[in-house]
Design a protein around this motif. Structure first.
Motif, PDB file in Angstrom:
ATOM      1  N   UNK A 121      -8.171 -11.522 -19.050  1.00  0.00           N
ATOM      2  CA  UNK A 121      -7.266 -10.759 -18.200  1.00  0.00           C
ATOM      3  C   UNK A 121      -7.754  -9.313 -18.073  1.00  0.00           C
ATOM      4  N   UNK A 122      -7.723  -8.816 -16.848  1.00  0.00           N
ATOM      5  CA  UNK A 122      -8.189  -7.450 -16.608  1.00  0.00           C
ATOM      6  C   UNK A 122      -7.047  -6.470 -16.840  1.00  0.00           C
ATOM      7  N   UNK A 123      -7.366  -5.356 -17.521  1.00  0.00           N
ATOM      8  CA  UNK A 123      -6.356  -4.320 -17.724  1.00  0.00           C
ATOM      9  C   UNK A 123      -6.949  -2.954 -17.379  1.00  0.00           C
ATOM     10  N   UNK A 124      -6.078  -1.985 -17.161  1.00  0.00           N
ATOM     11  CA  UNK A 124      -6.497  -0.587 -16.970  1.00  0.00           C
ATOM     12  C   UNK A 124      -7.437  -0.401 -15.795  1.00  0.00           C
ATOM     13  N   UNK A 125      -8.583   0.262 -16.070  1.00  0.00           N
ATOM     14  CA  UNK A 125      -9.500   0.622 -15.000  1.00  0.00           C
ATOM     15  C   UNK A 125     -10.257  -0.567 -14.432  1.00  0.00           C
ATOM     16  N   UNK A 126     -10.096  -1.726 -15.042  1.00  0.00           N
ATOM     17  CA  UNK A 126     -10.780  -2.898 -14.525  1.00  0.00           C
ATOM     18  C   UNK A 126     -10.022  -3.503 -13.347  1.00  0.00           C
ATOM     19  N   UNK A 127      -8.857  -2.939 -13.029  1.00  0.00           N
ATOM     20  CA  UNK A 127      -8.115  -3.391 -11.856  1.00  0.00           C
ATOM     21  C   UNK A 127      -7.933  -2.229 -10.898  1.00  0.00           C
ATOM     22  N   UNK A 128      -7.670  -2.550  -9.633  1.00  0.00           N
ATOM     23  CA  UNK A 128      -7.355  -1.500  -8.677  1.00  0.00           C
ATOM     24  C   UNK A 128      -5.928  -1.024  -8.921  1.00  0.00           C
ATOM     25  N   UNK A 129      -5.738   0.293  -9.108  1.00  0.00           N
ATOM     26  CA  UNK A 129      -4.377   0.784  -9.331  1.00  0.00           C
ATOM     27  C   UNK A 129      -3.578   0.775  -8.029  1.00  0.00           C
ATOM     28  N   UNK A 130      -2.264   0.855  -8.186  1.00  0.00           N
ATOM     29  CA  UNK A 130      -1.425   0.933  -6.986  1.00  0.00           C
ATOM     30  C   UNK A 130      -1.348   2.383  -6.531  1.00  0.00           C
ATOM     31  N   UNK A 131      -1.574   2.600  -5.268  1.00  0.00           N
ATOM     32  CA  UNK A 131      -1.525   3.949  -4.728  1.00  0.00           C
ATOM     33  C   UNK A 131      -0.128   4.232  -4.201  1.00  0.00           C
ATOM     34  N   UNK A 132       0.340   5.461  -4.441  1.00  0.00           N
ATOM     35  CA  UNK A 132       1.586   5.874  -3.810  1.00  0.00           C
ATOM     36  C   UNK A 132       1.220   6.769  -2.636  1.00  0.00           C
ATOM     37  N   UNK A 133       1.638   6.358  -1.461  1.00  0.00           N
ATOM     38  CA  UNK A 133       1.287   7.132  -0.270  1.00  0.00           C
ATOM     39  C   UNK A 133       1.990   8.486  -0.318  1.00  0.00           C
ATOM     40  N   UNK A 134       1.394   9.522   0.273  1.00  0.00           N
ATOM     41  CA  UNK A 134       2.023  10.852   0.258  1.00  0.00           C
ATOM     42  C   UNK A 134       3.416  10.813   0.883  1.00  0.00           C
ATOM     43  N   UNK A 135       4.364  11.436   0.197  1.00  0.00           N
ATOM     44  CA  UNK A 135       5.715  11.527   0.739  1.00  0.00           C
ATOM     45  C   UNK A 135       6.564  10.303   0.528  1.00  0.00           C
ATOM     46  N   UNK A 136       6.006   9.304  -0.191  1.00  0.00           N
ATOM     47  CA  UNK A 136       6.753   8.062  -0.366  1.00  0.00           C
ATOM     48  C   UNK A 136       8.028   8.300  -1.165  1.00  0.00           C
TER      49      UNK A 136
END
Lengths: 321, 364
Positions: A121-136
């Motif tokens: 199982x991939x954890x941390x930097x081995x996965x793409x993080x979720x981005x929060x769009x500006x102003x969300x």
């Protein structure tokens, strides 16, 4: 069905549509250049495994992404050699690539990780993080627009936005550039392109390799964004749903976006509800799973608007001697 | 182009053998790369598949499946149609077998076998006929439609097993067991009549003989009947066949019906002969192996028979390999992919050097 459920379903629709979008655009480019590709599934699968394997070993998801794209492009190269250089049957080559990926990923995964054909199982930097769009966060409480922007659009991995960006890019590339014009011409009338002094072989290889890159993105998103690691046969027919979406969209990029969103929505609904009660009848979950395929058969048969593939699709080009 | 001609024997023997050899060499490299000894692995496979009557039983059981699906693909290839839907057609064939065995009373297995084979063929043919019809009448590509029909068949079977055919109180998605009267005689029972001892633990059954008979029937149909001639003419050149008064609609429909019926008939082996009930995913990819078998067998029933036995050996040998070494069963999928790649898609790559060789010999 309350509003929260609707928002959640639409949120996962976008997530589930992304691998389909990459793969559908990949197939679209290849077939527009006259090379049929039913090996999308295999390329996605290979990319999923190699991206997960390299992301796990290096701990860097971007290196994983590169590995996935290279693996997918390697299979594209095989497809190109078989169907362009040696003028073999493109469909048979696609079938072979699907099986090659299905077999090799498990054999190598078992050899490298010894976990029954999966990656850890991939954890941390081995996965793409979720981005929060500006102003969300700021617009979260605005009615209608708030949940749409801050829940449905925001909070995905970067590849989701890359995928959405690829739609106008592919459209522009195909319909507004010289390269795109030639690419489409190679798929419709290769002899004319050859007469104009442009290499048919070169154009087709170009298209097939771009197809490889996009399939690589699809597979990498599947293993490092949508899920956390590779499991055996994890594409589960997505390559064929993407193929269906491409036909459904009649080989047009913007329509492909619409088609994959529709198929993503069907999958999201099928994941959430076992059976759908319409009042007068109950739709079983299996029906929802089969719906993309049924819709494709209907559209291919021309009952609802006819889907006509590029004219030279599937035909190896033989220069007259 | 006259230089490119190669003798007939080279075309039917040398080219496929070279392709298979290439596939095996690459597979051996894969085995070596994952740290196992290819030679030991080969010995283990041969021993596991042919070293005992138990191994033979499983080899022939798998081969029976592949003969049916291989013939199905081969018949379609003769008419230049690529039926990639053997998987779905065999799934539907299983449904036909299950309905015959479950819902009709049978006094003896022989009558049940005839009826079940008919039911399997009917369901498989129907499932192949729709894509055939859509291709000739509506212009949709048969490859895409048959792929889609594979998925639709899987979803349909899933629905029927979970919601309709599952016996009350049972948890796993499978039909009820067939009555004991329809149990097909196993190979050891048949050989026992002649006093030949054979392992009693294998699923090989009388369907193997039906499959062999199907090879003869398909050969006779293709090379000794008017329909077969028309099918082959249509496959060689559609415009020429049409000019000769052969209707594309008629040929496409006949070919797809025959092809689907053959794929469907696989179900008498795996559903009726082995499992004795209808299971989810009973076909286990045999429909796709039919593609490799037909390509390797050069679309000829005798070639299909040999290729099916080879793949039966690979399947049984691969299972043994997974049991005794760290090589997973999926290695067989890799070999299968390489066989399809070399005999199907890279045919010209194998053929060109051989043709050049013969051209040089002719000149000197």
């Amino acid at each position: 069905m309350d509003l929260i459920a609707v928002v959640q379903i639409l949120d996962s629709t976008l997530r589930l549509a992304t691998p389909l979008l990459f793969a559908a655009l990949a197939g679209l480019i290849s077939e527009r250049a006259g090379v049929f590709d039913i090996g999308l599934e295999g390329k996605m699968l290979a990319a999923a495994f190699f991206s997960a394997a390299f992301a796990f070993t290096t701990g860097n998801v971007w290196l994983g992404l590169c590995a996935g794209i290279i693996a997918s492009m390697f299979l594209s190269l095989i497809h190109g050699v078989a169907s362009i250089t040696f003028r073999g049957n493109q469909l048979i080559s696609g079938v072979a690539i699907n099986f090659l990926a299905a077999g090799l990923t498990v054999v190598i995964a078992q050899n490298w990780f010894r976990q029954g054909g999966r990656t850890p199982t991939l954890v941390g930097d081995a996965r793409f993080p979720r981005l929060t769009l500006p102003g969300a966060e700021a617009v979260r409480d605005v009615p209608v627009l708030g949940p749409f922007y801050s829940v449905i659009l925001s909070g995905h991995s970067i590849l989701v936005y890359v995928g959405l960006l690829c739609v106008p890019l592919v459209w522009y590339g195909l319909f507004r550039t010289r390269f795109g014009l030639r690419l489409r011409a190679v798929g419709e009338n290769p002899a004319a392109v050859d007469t104009a002094g442009i290499s048919v072989v070169g154009m087709r290889y170009g298209a097939v390799m771009i197809c490889g890159v996009l399939c690589g993105l699809a597979g990498a998103y599947l293993a490092t964004g949508l899920s956390a690691g590779f499991v055996k046969d994890m594409t589960a027919g997505r390559g064929f749903i993407a193929l269906a979406a491409m036909i459904f969209a009649k080989w047009r990029p913007w329509h492909a976006l619409g088609a994959v969103l529709l198929f993503g929505l069907l999958e999201a609904i099928a994941n959430r509800y076992q059976n759908i009660d319409l009042g007068f009848m109950v739709l079983p979950a299996q029906f929802m799973q089969a719906l993309p395929y049924i819709l494709t058969v209907v559209i291919l048969a021309g009952f609802v608007g006819r889907a006509i593939p590029p004219r030279a699709g599937g035909e190896p080009y033989v220069k007259e001697r | 182009m006259s230089d490119r001609r190669i003798p007939h024997w080279a075309d039917v023997v040398l080219v496929p053998l070279t392709s298979v050899l290439l596939a095996f060499i690459i597979s051996a490299i894969v085995i070596w790369a994952i740290g196992e000894d290819p030679w030991e692995a080969t010995k283990l496979m041969v021993q596991g598949a042919f070293g005992s009557s138990y191994g033979w039983g499983y080899t022939l059981y798998y081969a029976t499946n592949f003969i049916f699906t291989g013939l199905a693909v081969a018949v379609a290839f003769q008419a230049k149609l690529f039926n990639i839907g053997g998987e779905g057609q065999a799934t539907m064939g299983g449904l036909g077998v299950a309905m015959v065995c479950l819902y009709l009373p049978w006094p003896h297995w022989s009558m049940a076998l005839v009826a079940a084979a008919f039911g399997a063929a009917l369901f498989g043919a129907a499932w192949a006929a729709i894509p055939g019809y859509l291709q000739v009448r509506r212009g949709s590509h048969i490859v895409i439609t048959t792929i889609m029909f594979n998925f639709i068949a899987a979803a349909l079977l899933n629905y029927l097993l979970v919601n309709v055919m599952r016996p009350a109180g049972s948890m796993d998605p499978a039909s009820a067991r067939f009555p004991p009267e329809v149990r097909l005689p196993r190979l050891h029972e048949i050989l026992d009549v002649f006093g030949i001892p054979f392992s009693t633990a294998t699923p090989a059954n009388i369907s193997f003989l039906v499959a062999v008979a199907a090879c003869f029937v398909v050969w006779y149909m293709l090379w000794r009947t008017r329909l077969g001639y028309q099918i082959r003419a249509f496959g060689q050149s559609e415009p020429a066949a049409q000019y000769a008064g052969i209707s594309p609609f008629r040929i496409t429909m006949y070919v797809m019906l025959i092809s689907g019926a053959l794929a469907g008939m696989m179900a008498i082996n795996n559903v009726m002969g082995e499992a004795n009930r209808l299971l989810l995913n009973a076909v286990e990819g045999a429909g796709f192996i039919g593609i490799a078998v037909a390509l390797m067998g050069r679309n000829h029933p005798f070639g299909v028979f040999l290729a099916a036995v080879l793949f039966g050996f690979l399947y049984q040998g691969g299972a043994e390999l997974a049991l005794w070494t760290t090589i997973p069963r999926e290695l067989i999928v890799v070999i299968q992919a390489l066989v399809i790649l070399f005999t199907g898609a890279l045919d010209n790559m194998v053929r060109m050097p051989i043709a050049a060789l013969f051209a040089r010999r002719r000149r000197s």
